[in-house]
Structures are given as C-alpha cells and as structure tokens.
Design a protein around this motif. Structure first.
Motif, PDB file in Angstrom:
ATOM      1  N   TYR A 124     -10.656 -11.593  11.445  1.00 46.88           N
ATOM      2  CA  TYR A 124      -9.365 -11.627  12.123  1.00 46.88           C
ATOM      3  C   TYR A 124      -9.583 -11.688  13.630  1.00 46.88           C
ATOM      4  O   TYR A 124     -10.655 -11.349  14.138  1.00 46.88           O
ATOM      5  CB  TYR A 124      -8.515 -10.399  11.782  1.00 46.88           C
ATOM      6  N   GLN A 183     -10.138  -9.621   3.269  1.00 47.89           N
ATOM      7  CA  GLN A 183      -9.949 -10.202   4.594  1.00 47.89           C
ATOM      8  C   GLN A 183     -11.323 -10.455   5.201  1.00 47.89           C
ATOM      9  O   GLN A 183     -12.069  -9.527   5.472  1.00 47.89           O
ATOM     10  CB  GLN A 183      -9.127  -9.272   5.489  1.00 47.89           C
ATOM     11  N   ARG A 205      -7.750  -8.906  -2.979  1.00 49.33           N
ATOM     12  CA  ARG A 205      -7.834  -9.704  -1.755  1.00 49.33           C
ATOM     13  C   ARG A 205      -8.852  -9.131  -0.780  1.00 49.33           C
ATOM     14  O   ARG A 205      -9.030  -7.914  -0.696  1.00 49.33           O
ATOM     15  CB  ARG A 205      -6.457  -9.771  -1.069  1.00 49.33           C
ATOM     16  N   SER A 242      -3.500 -18.136   6.604  1.00 45.54           N
ATOM     17  CA  SER A 242      -3.179 -16.899   5.906  1.00 45.54           C
ATOM     18  C   SER A 242      -1.688 -16.614   6.028  1.00 45.54           C
ATOM     19  O   SER A 242      -0.950 -17.331   6.710  1.00 45.54           O
ATOM     20  CB  SER A 242      -3.973 -15.739   6.501  1.00 45.54           C
ATOM     21  N   ILE A 295      -8.566  -5.748   1.368  1.00 45.87           N
ATOM     22  CA  ILE A 295      -7.150  -5.403   1.525  1.00 45.87           C
ATOM     23  C   ILE A 295      -6.667  -4.636   0.303  1.00 45.87           C
ATOM     24  O   ILE A 295      -5.970  -3.634   0.411  1.00 45.87           O
ATOM     25  CB  ILE A 295      -6.316  -6.678   1.729  1.00 45.87           C
TER      26      ILE A 295
END
Length: 251
Positions: A91, A88, A86, A172, A82
């Motif tokens: 998802y 990810q 960070r 999250s 990200i």
C-alpha cells in the motif's frame, strides 16, 4: 458502432481476466500451502512471487500522487492478511483530494501495468505475428512466429514480468472509490452535450480516439487473460498432484 464493439471486447476481456486471476491466485496459494504446511510462509512466498508487480502498482500510485501535487505517506511492500480470504500485498498512503485526482491516482497502476503488458506483447513477443497466423489459418506463419518468440534468450523473464504485472495491475477497492462518481459525471456531461446539439461534433472528433482507446485496452486485457489461462492448467495439476502425494486437501 465501432466504439460499442470496442467496449464489448473490453468488458469481455476484463471480465475473463478477473475470473482467471482470482482462480489462478487461489491455485498458487494452495500450492504454496501444500509445499510449506505453514500459512505464514505460504503468504510470504506468494508475496515474493508477485513482488515486481506489487512494486510497480504501488510506485504508480505514489508517482501519480506526487505528479498531481497530492501529499503521500507511508509506502509498504510487506504483505498483511486482511482476513482468511484476502491478502494485502502492499500500500501507499495518499491524502484524499478532489474527484479527478483521486480517480487518476487510483487508475495509475492500470495505466503503467497496461503499458508494460502492451510493450511486452508487441515488442518482445510479436503477438501480431501470432494473430496473423491464427487469422490466416497458416500453420507455417503461426509456427514461425511462435518459435521466434520462444527462442528469445529473455523469453521466460518477459513472460514472468507480463504475468506478475498483469496480475497486480487491477485496481483494489480503495483504488476504485472515486471511479463511480467520475463515470457518472462523464455520462452526465455527454448527455448534456447531446441535449444541446453537440452530438455530431462528438462523433466527428471523439468517436475515433475513443474507439482506438477501447480497442487498445481490450488488447491489454486480452493478452493478460491469455497469460493467466496459460498458467492456470499446470498450476492446477500441480496442486492436485501435491494433494495426492500429501493426502491433504485445500478447500
């Protein structure tokens, strides 16, 4: 009063887990970066380490959405950066729906991950036996409980699963988007019930189950925090050793 005590323990254990999780993740990322000297490969190794937990996290979102009749889209376990701080890890796309279903879909990984951590702690590690040894101050009971747990042939597998699941079960930012309005709504309903004189009924019928739920949640977060605390010192020392050997320093 027992509900307030349970809430206090829950907030304390959840806060400790959040702090330890973030610190341990930074140390693990630093170790992988020092070993590979390649940020891309380090991210892939980090994602692979937590893959079982990420899979359970995203699968929980997907299954809860399907159970509630909410349409789902793409499902991914491919890590995506990200920003520089960070990553990810996965998802699942779901349609935005009403407040209650959004809150339940966001909470699903916490429910499934917490259930698995509780099962491991109670059924595979027999943590009540360890706790009794600590509570009684009986070293023989404590030693026997530890040896029984450690000598299980699948001890390290369950410890690994408890670690990666507890480290990825927290919601999250997008998971929490419906939580604040849902909590505000619940508080308003409780206040309204008190205003119309339903306080005694609430205490008689809801105090005990709410207190039990808070204590159970505190137990899950406490076990998760203890597992992270177990791993943090050796990973931190490994990072220091790698920095000393390589002459590099990770900020």
């Amino acid at each position: 009063m027992s509900s307030l005590a349970g809430l206090g323990w829950l907030l304390l254990c959840a806060g400790l887990l959040l702090i330890l999780q973030r610190g341990l993740h930074r140390q693990i990322q630093g170790v992988f970066l020092l070993l590979t000297r390649n940020p891309g490969i380090a991210q892939v190794l980090f994602a692979l380490l937590f893959l079982p937990g990420v899979f359970l996290h995203e699968l929980s979102h997907y299954l809860m959405a399907r159970l509630l009749g909410v349409r789902t889209g793409r499902f991914s376990l491919i890590p995506v950066a990200i920003d520089s701080q960070r990553l990810q890890l996965g998802y699942v796309e779901t349609d935005q729906t009403d407040l209650a279903r959004d809150a339940l879909i966001g909470m699903a990984p916490l429910l499934s991950g917490g259930s698995l951590v509780a099962y491991i702690g109670l059924a595979r590690f027999d943590l009540p036996g360890l706790w009794n040894g600590l509570r009684l101050g009986d070293l023989s009971v404590l030693e026997q409980a530890w040896l029984t747990m450690y000598r299980r042939p699948d001890f390290w597998l369950w410890l690994y699963l408890a670690f990666v699941v507890s480290s990825t079960m927290l919601p999250s930012r997008s998971d929490r988007r419906a939580w604040l309005p849902a909590v505000v709504l619940i508080i308003l309903l409780v206040l309204l019930s008190l205003l119309v004189g339903a306080g005694p009924w609430l205490m008689e019928n809801l105090a005990a189950p709410v207190s039990a739920a808070l204590r159970s949640a505190a137990f899950v977060f406490g076990v998760s925090a203890a597992i992270h605390l177990l791993f943090l010192p050796p990973v931190f020392l490994l990072r220091l050793l790698l920095e000393r050997l390589s002459g590099l320093r990770i900020a």
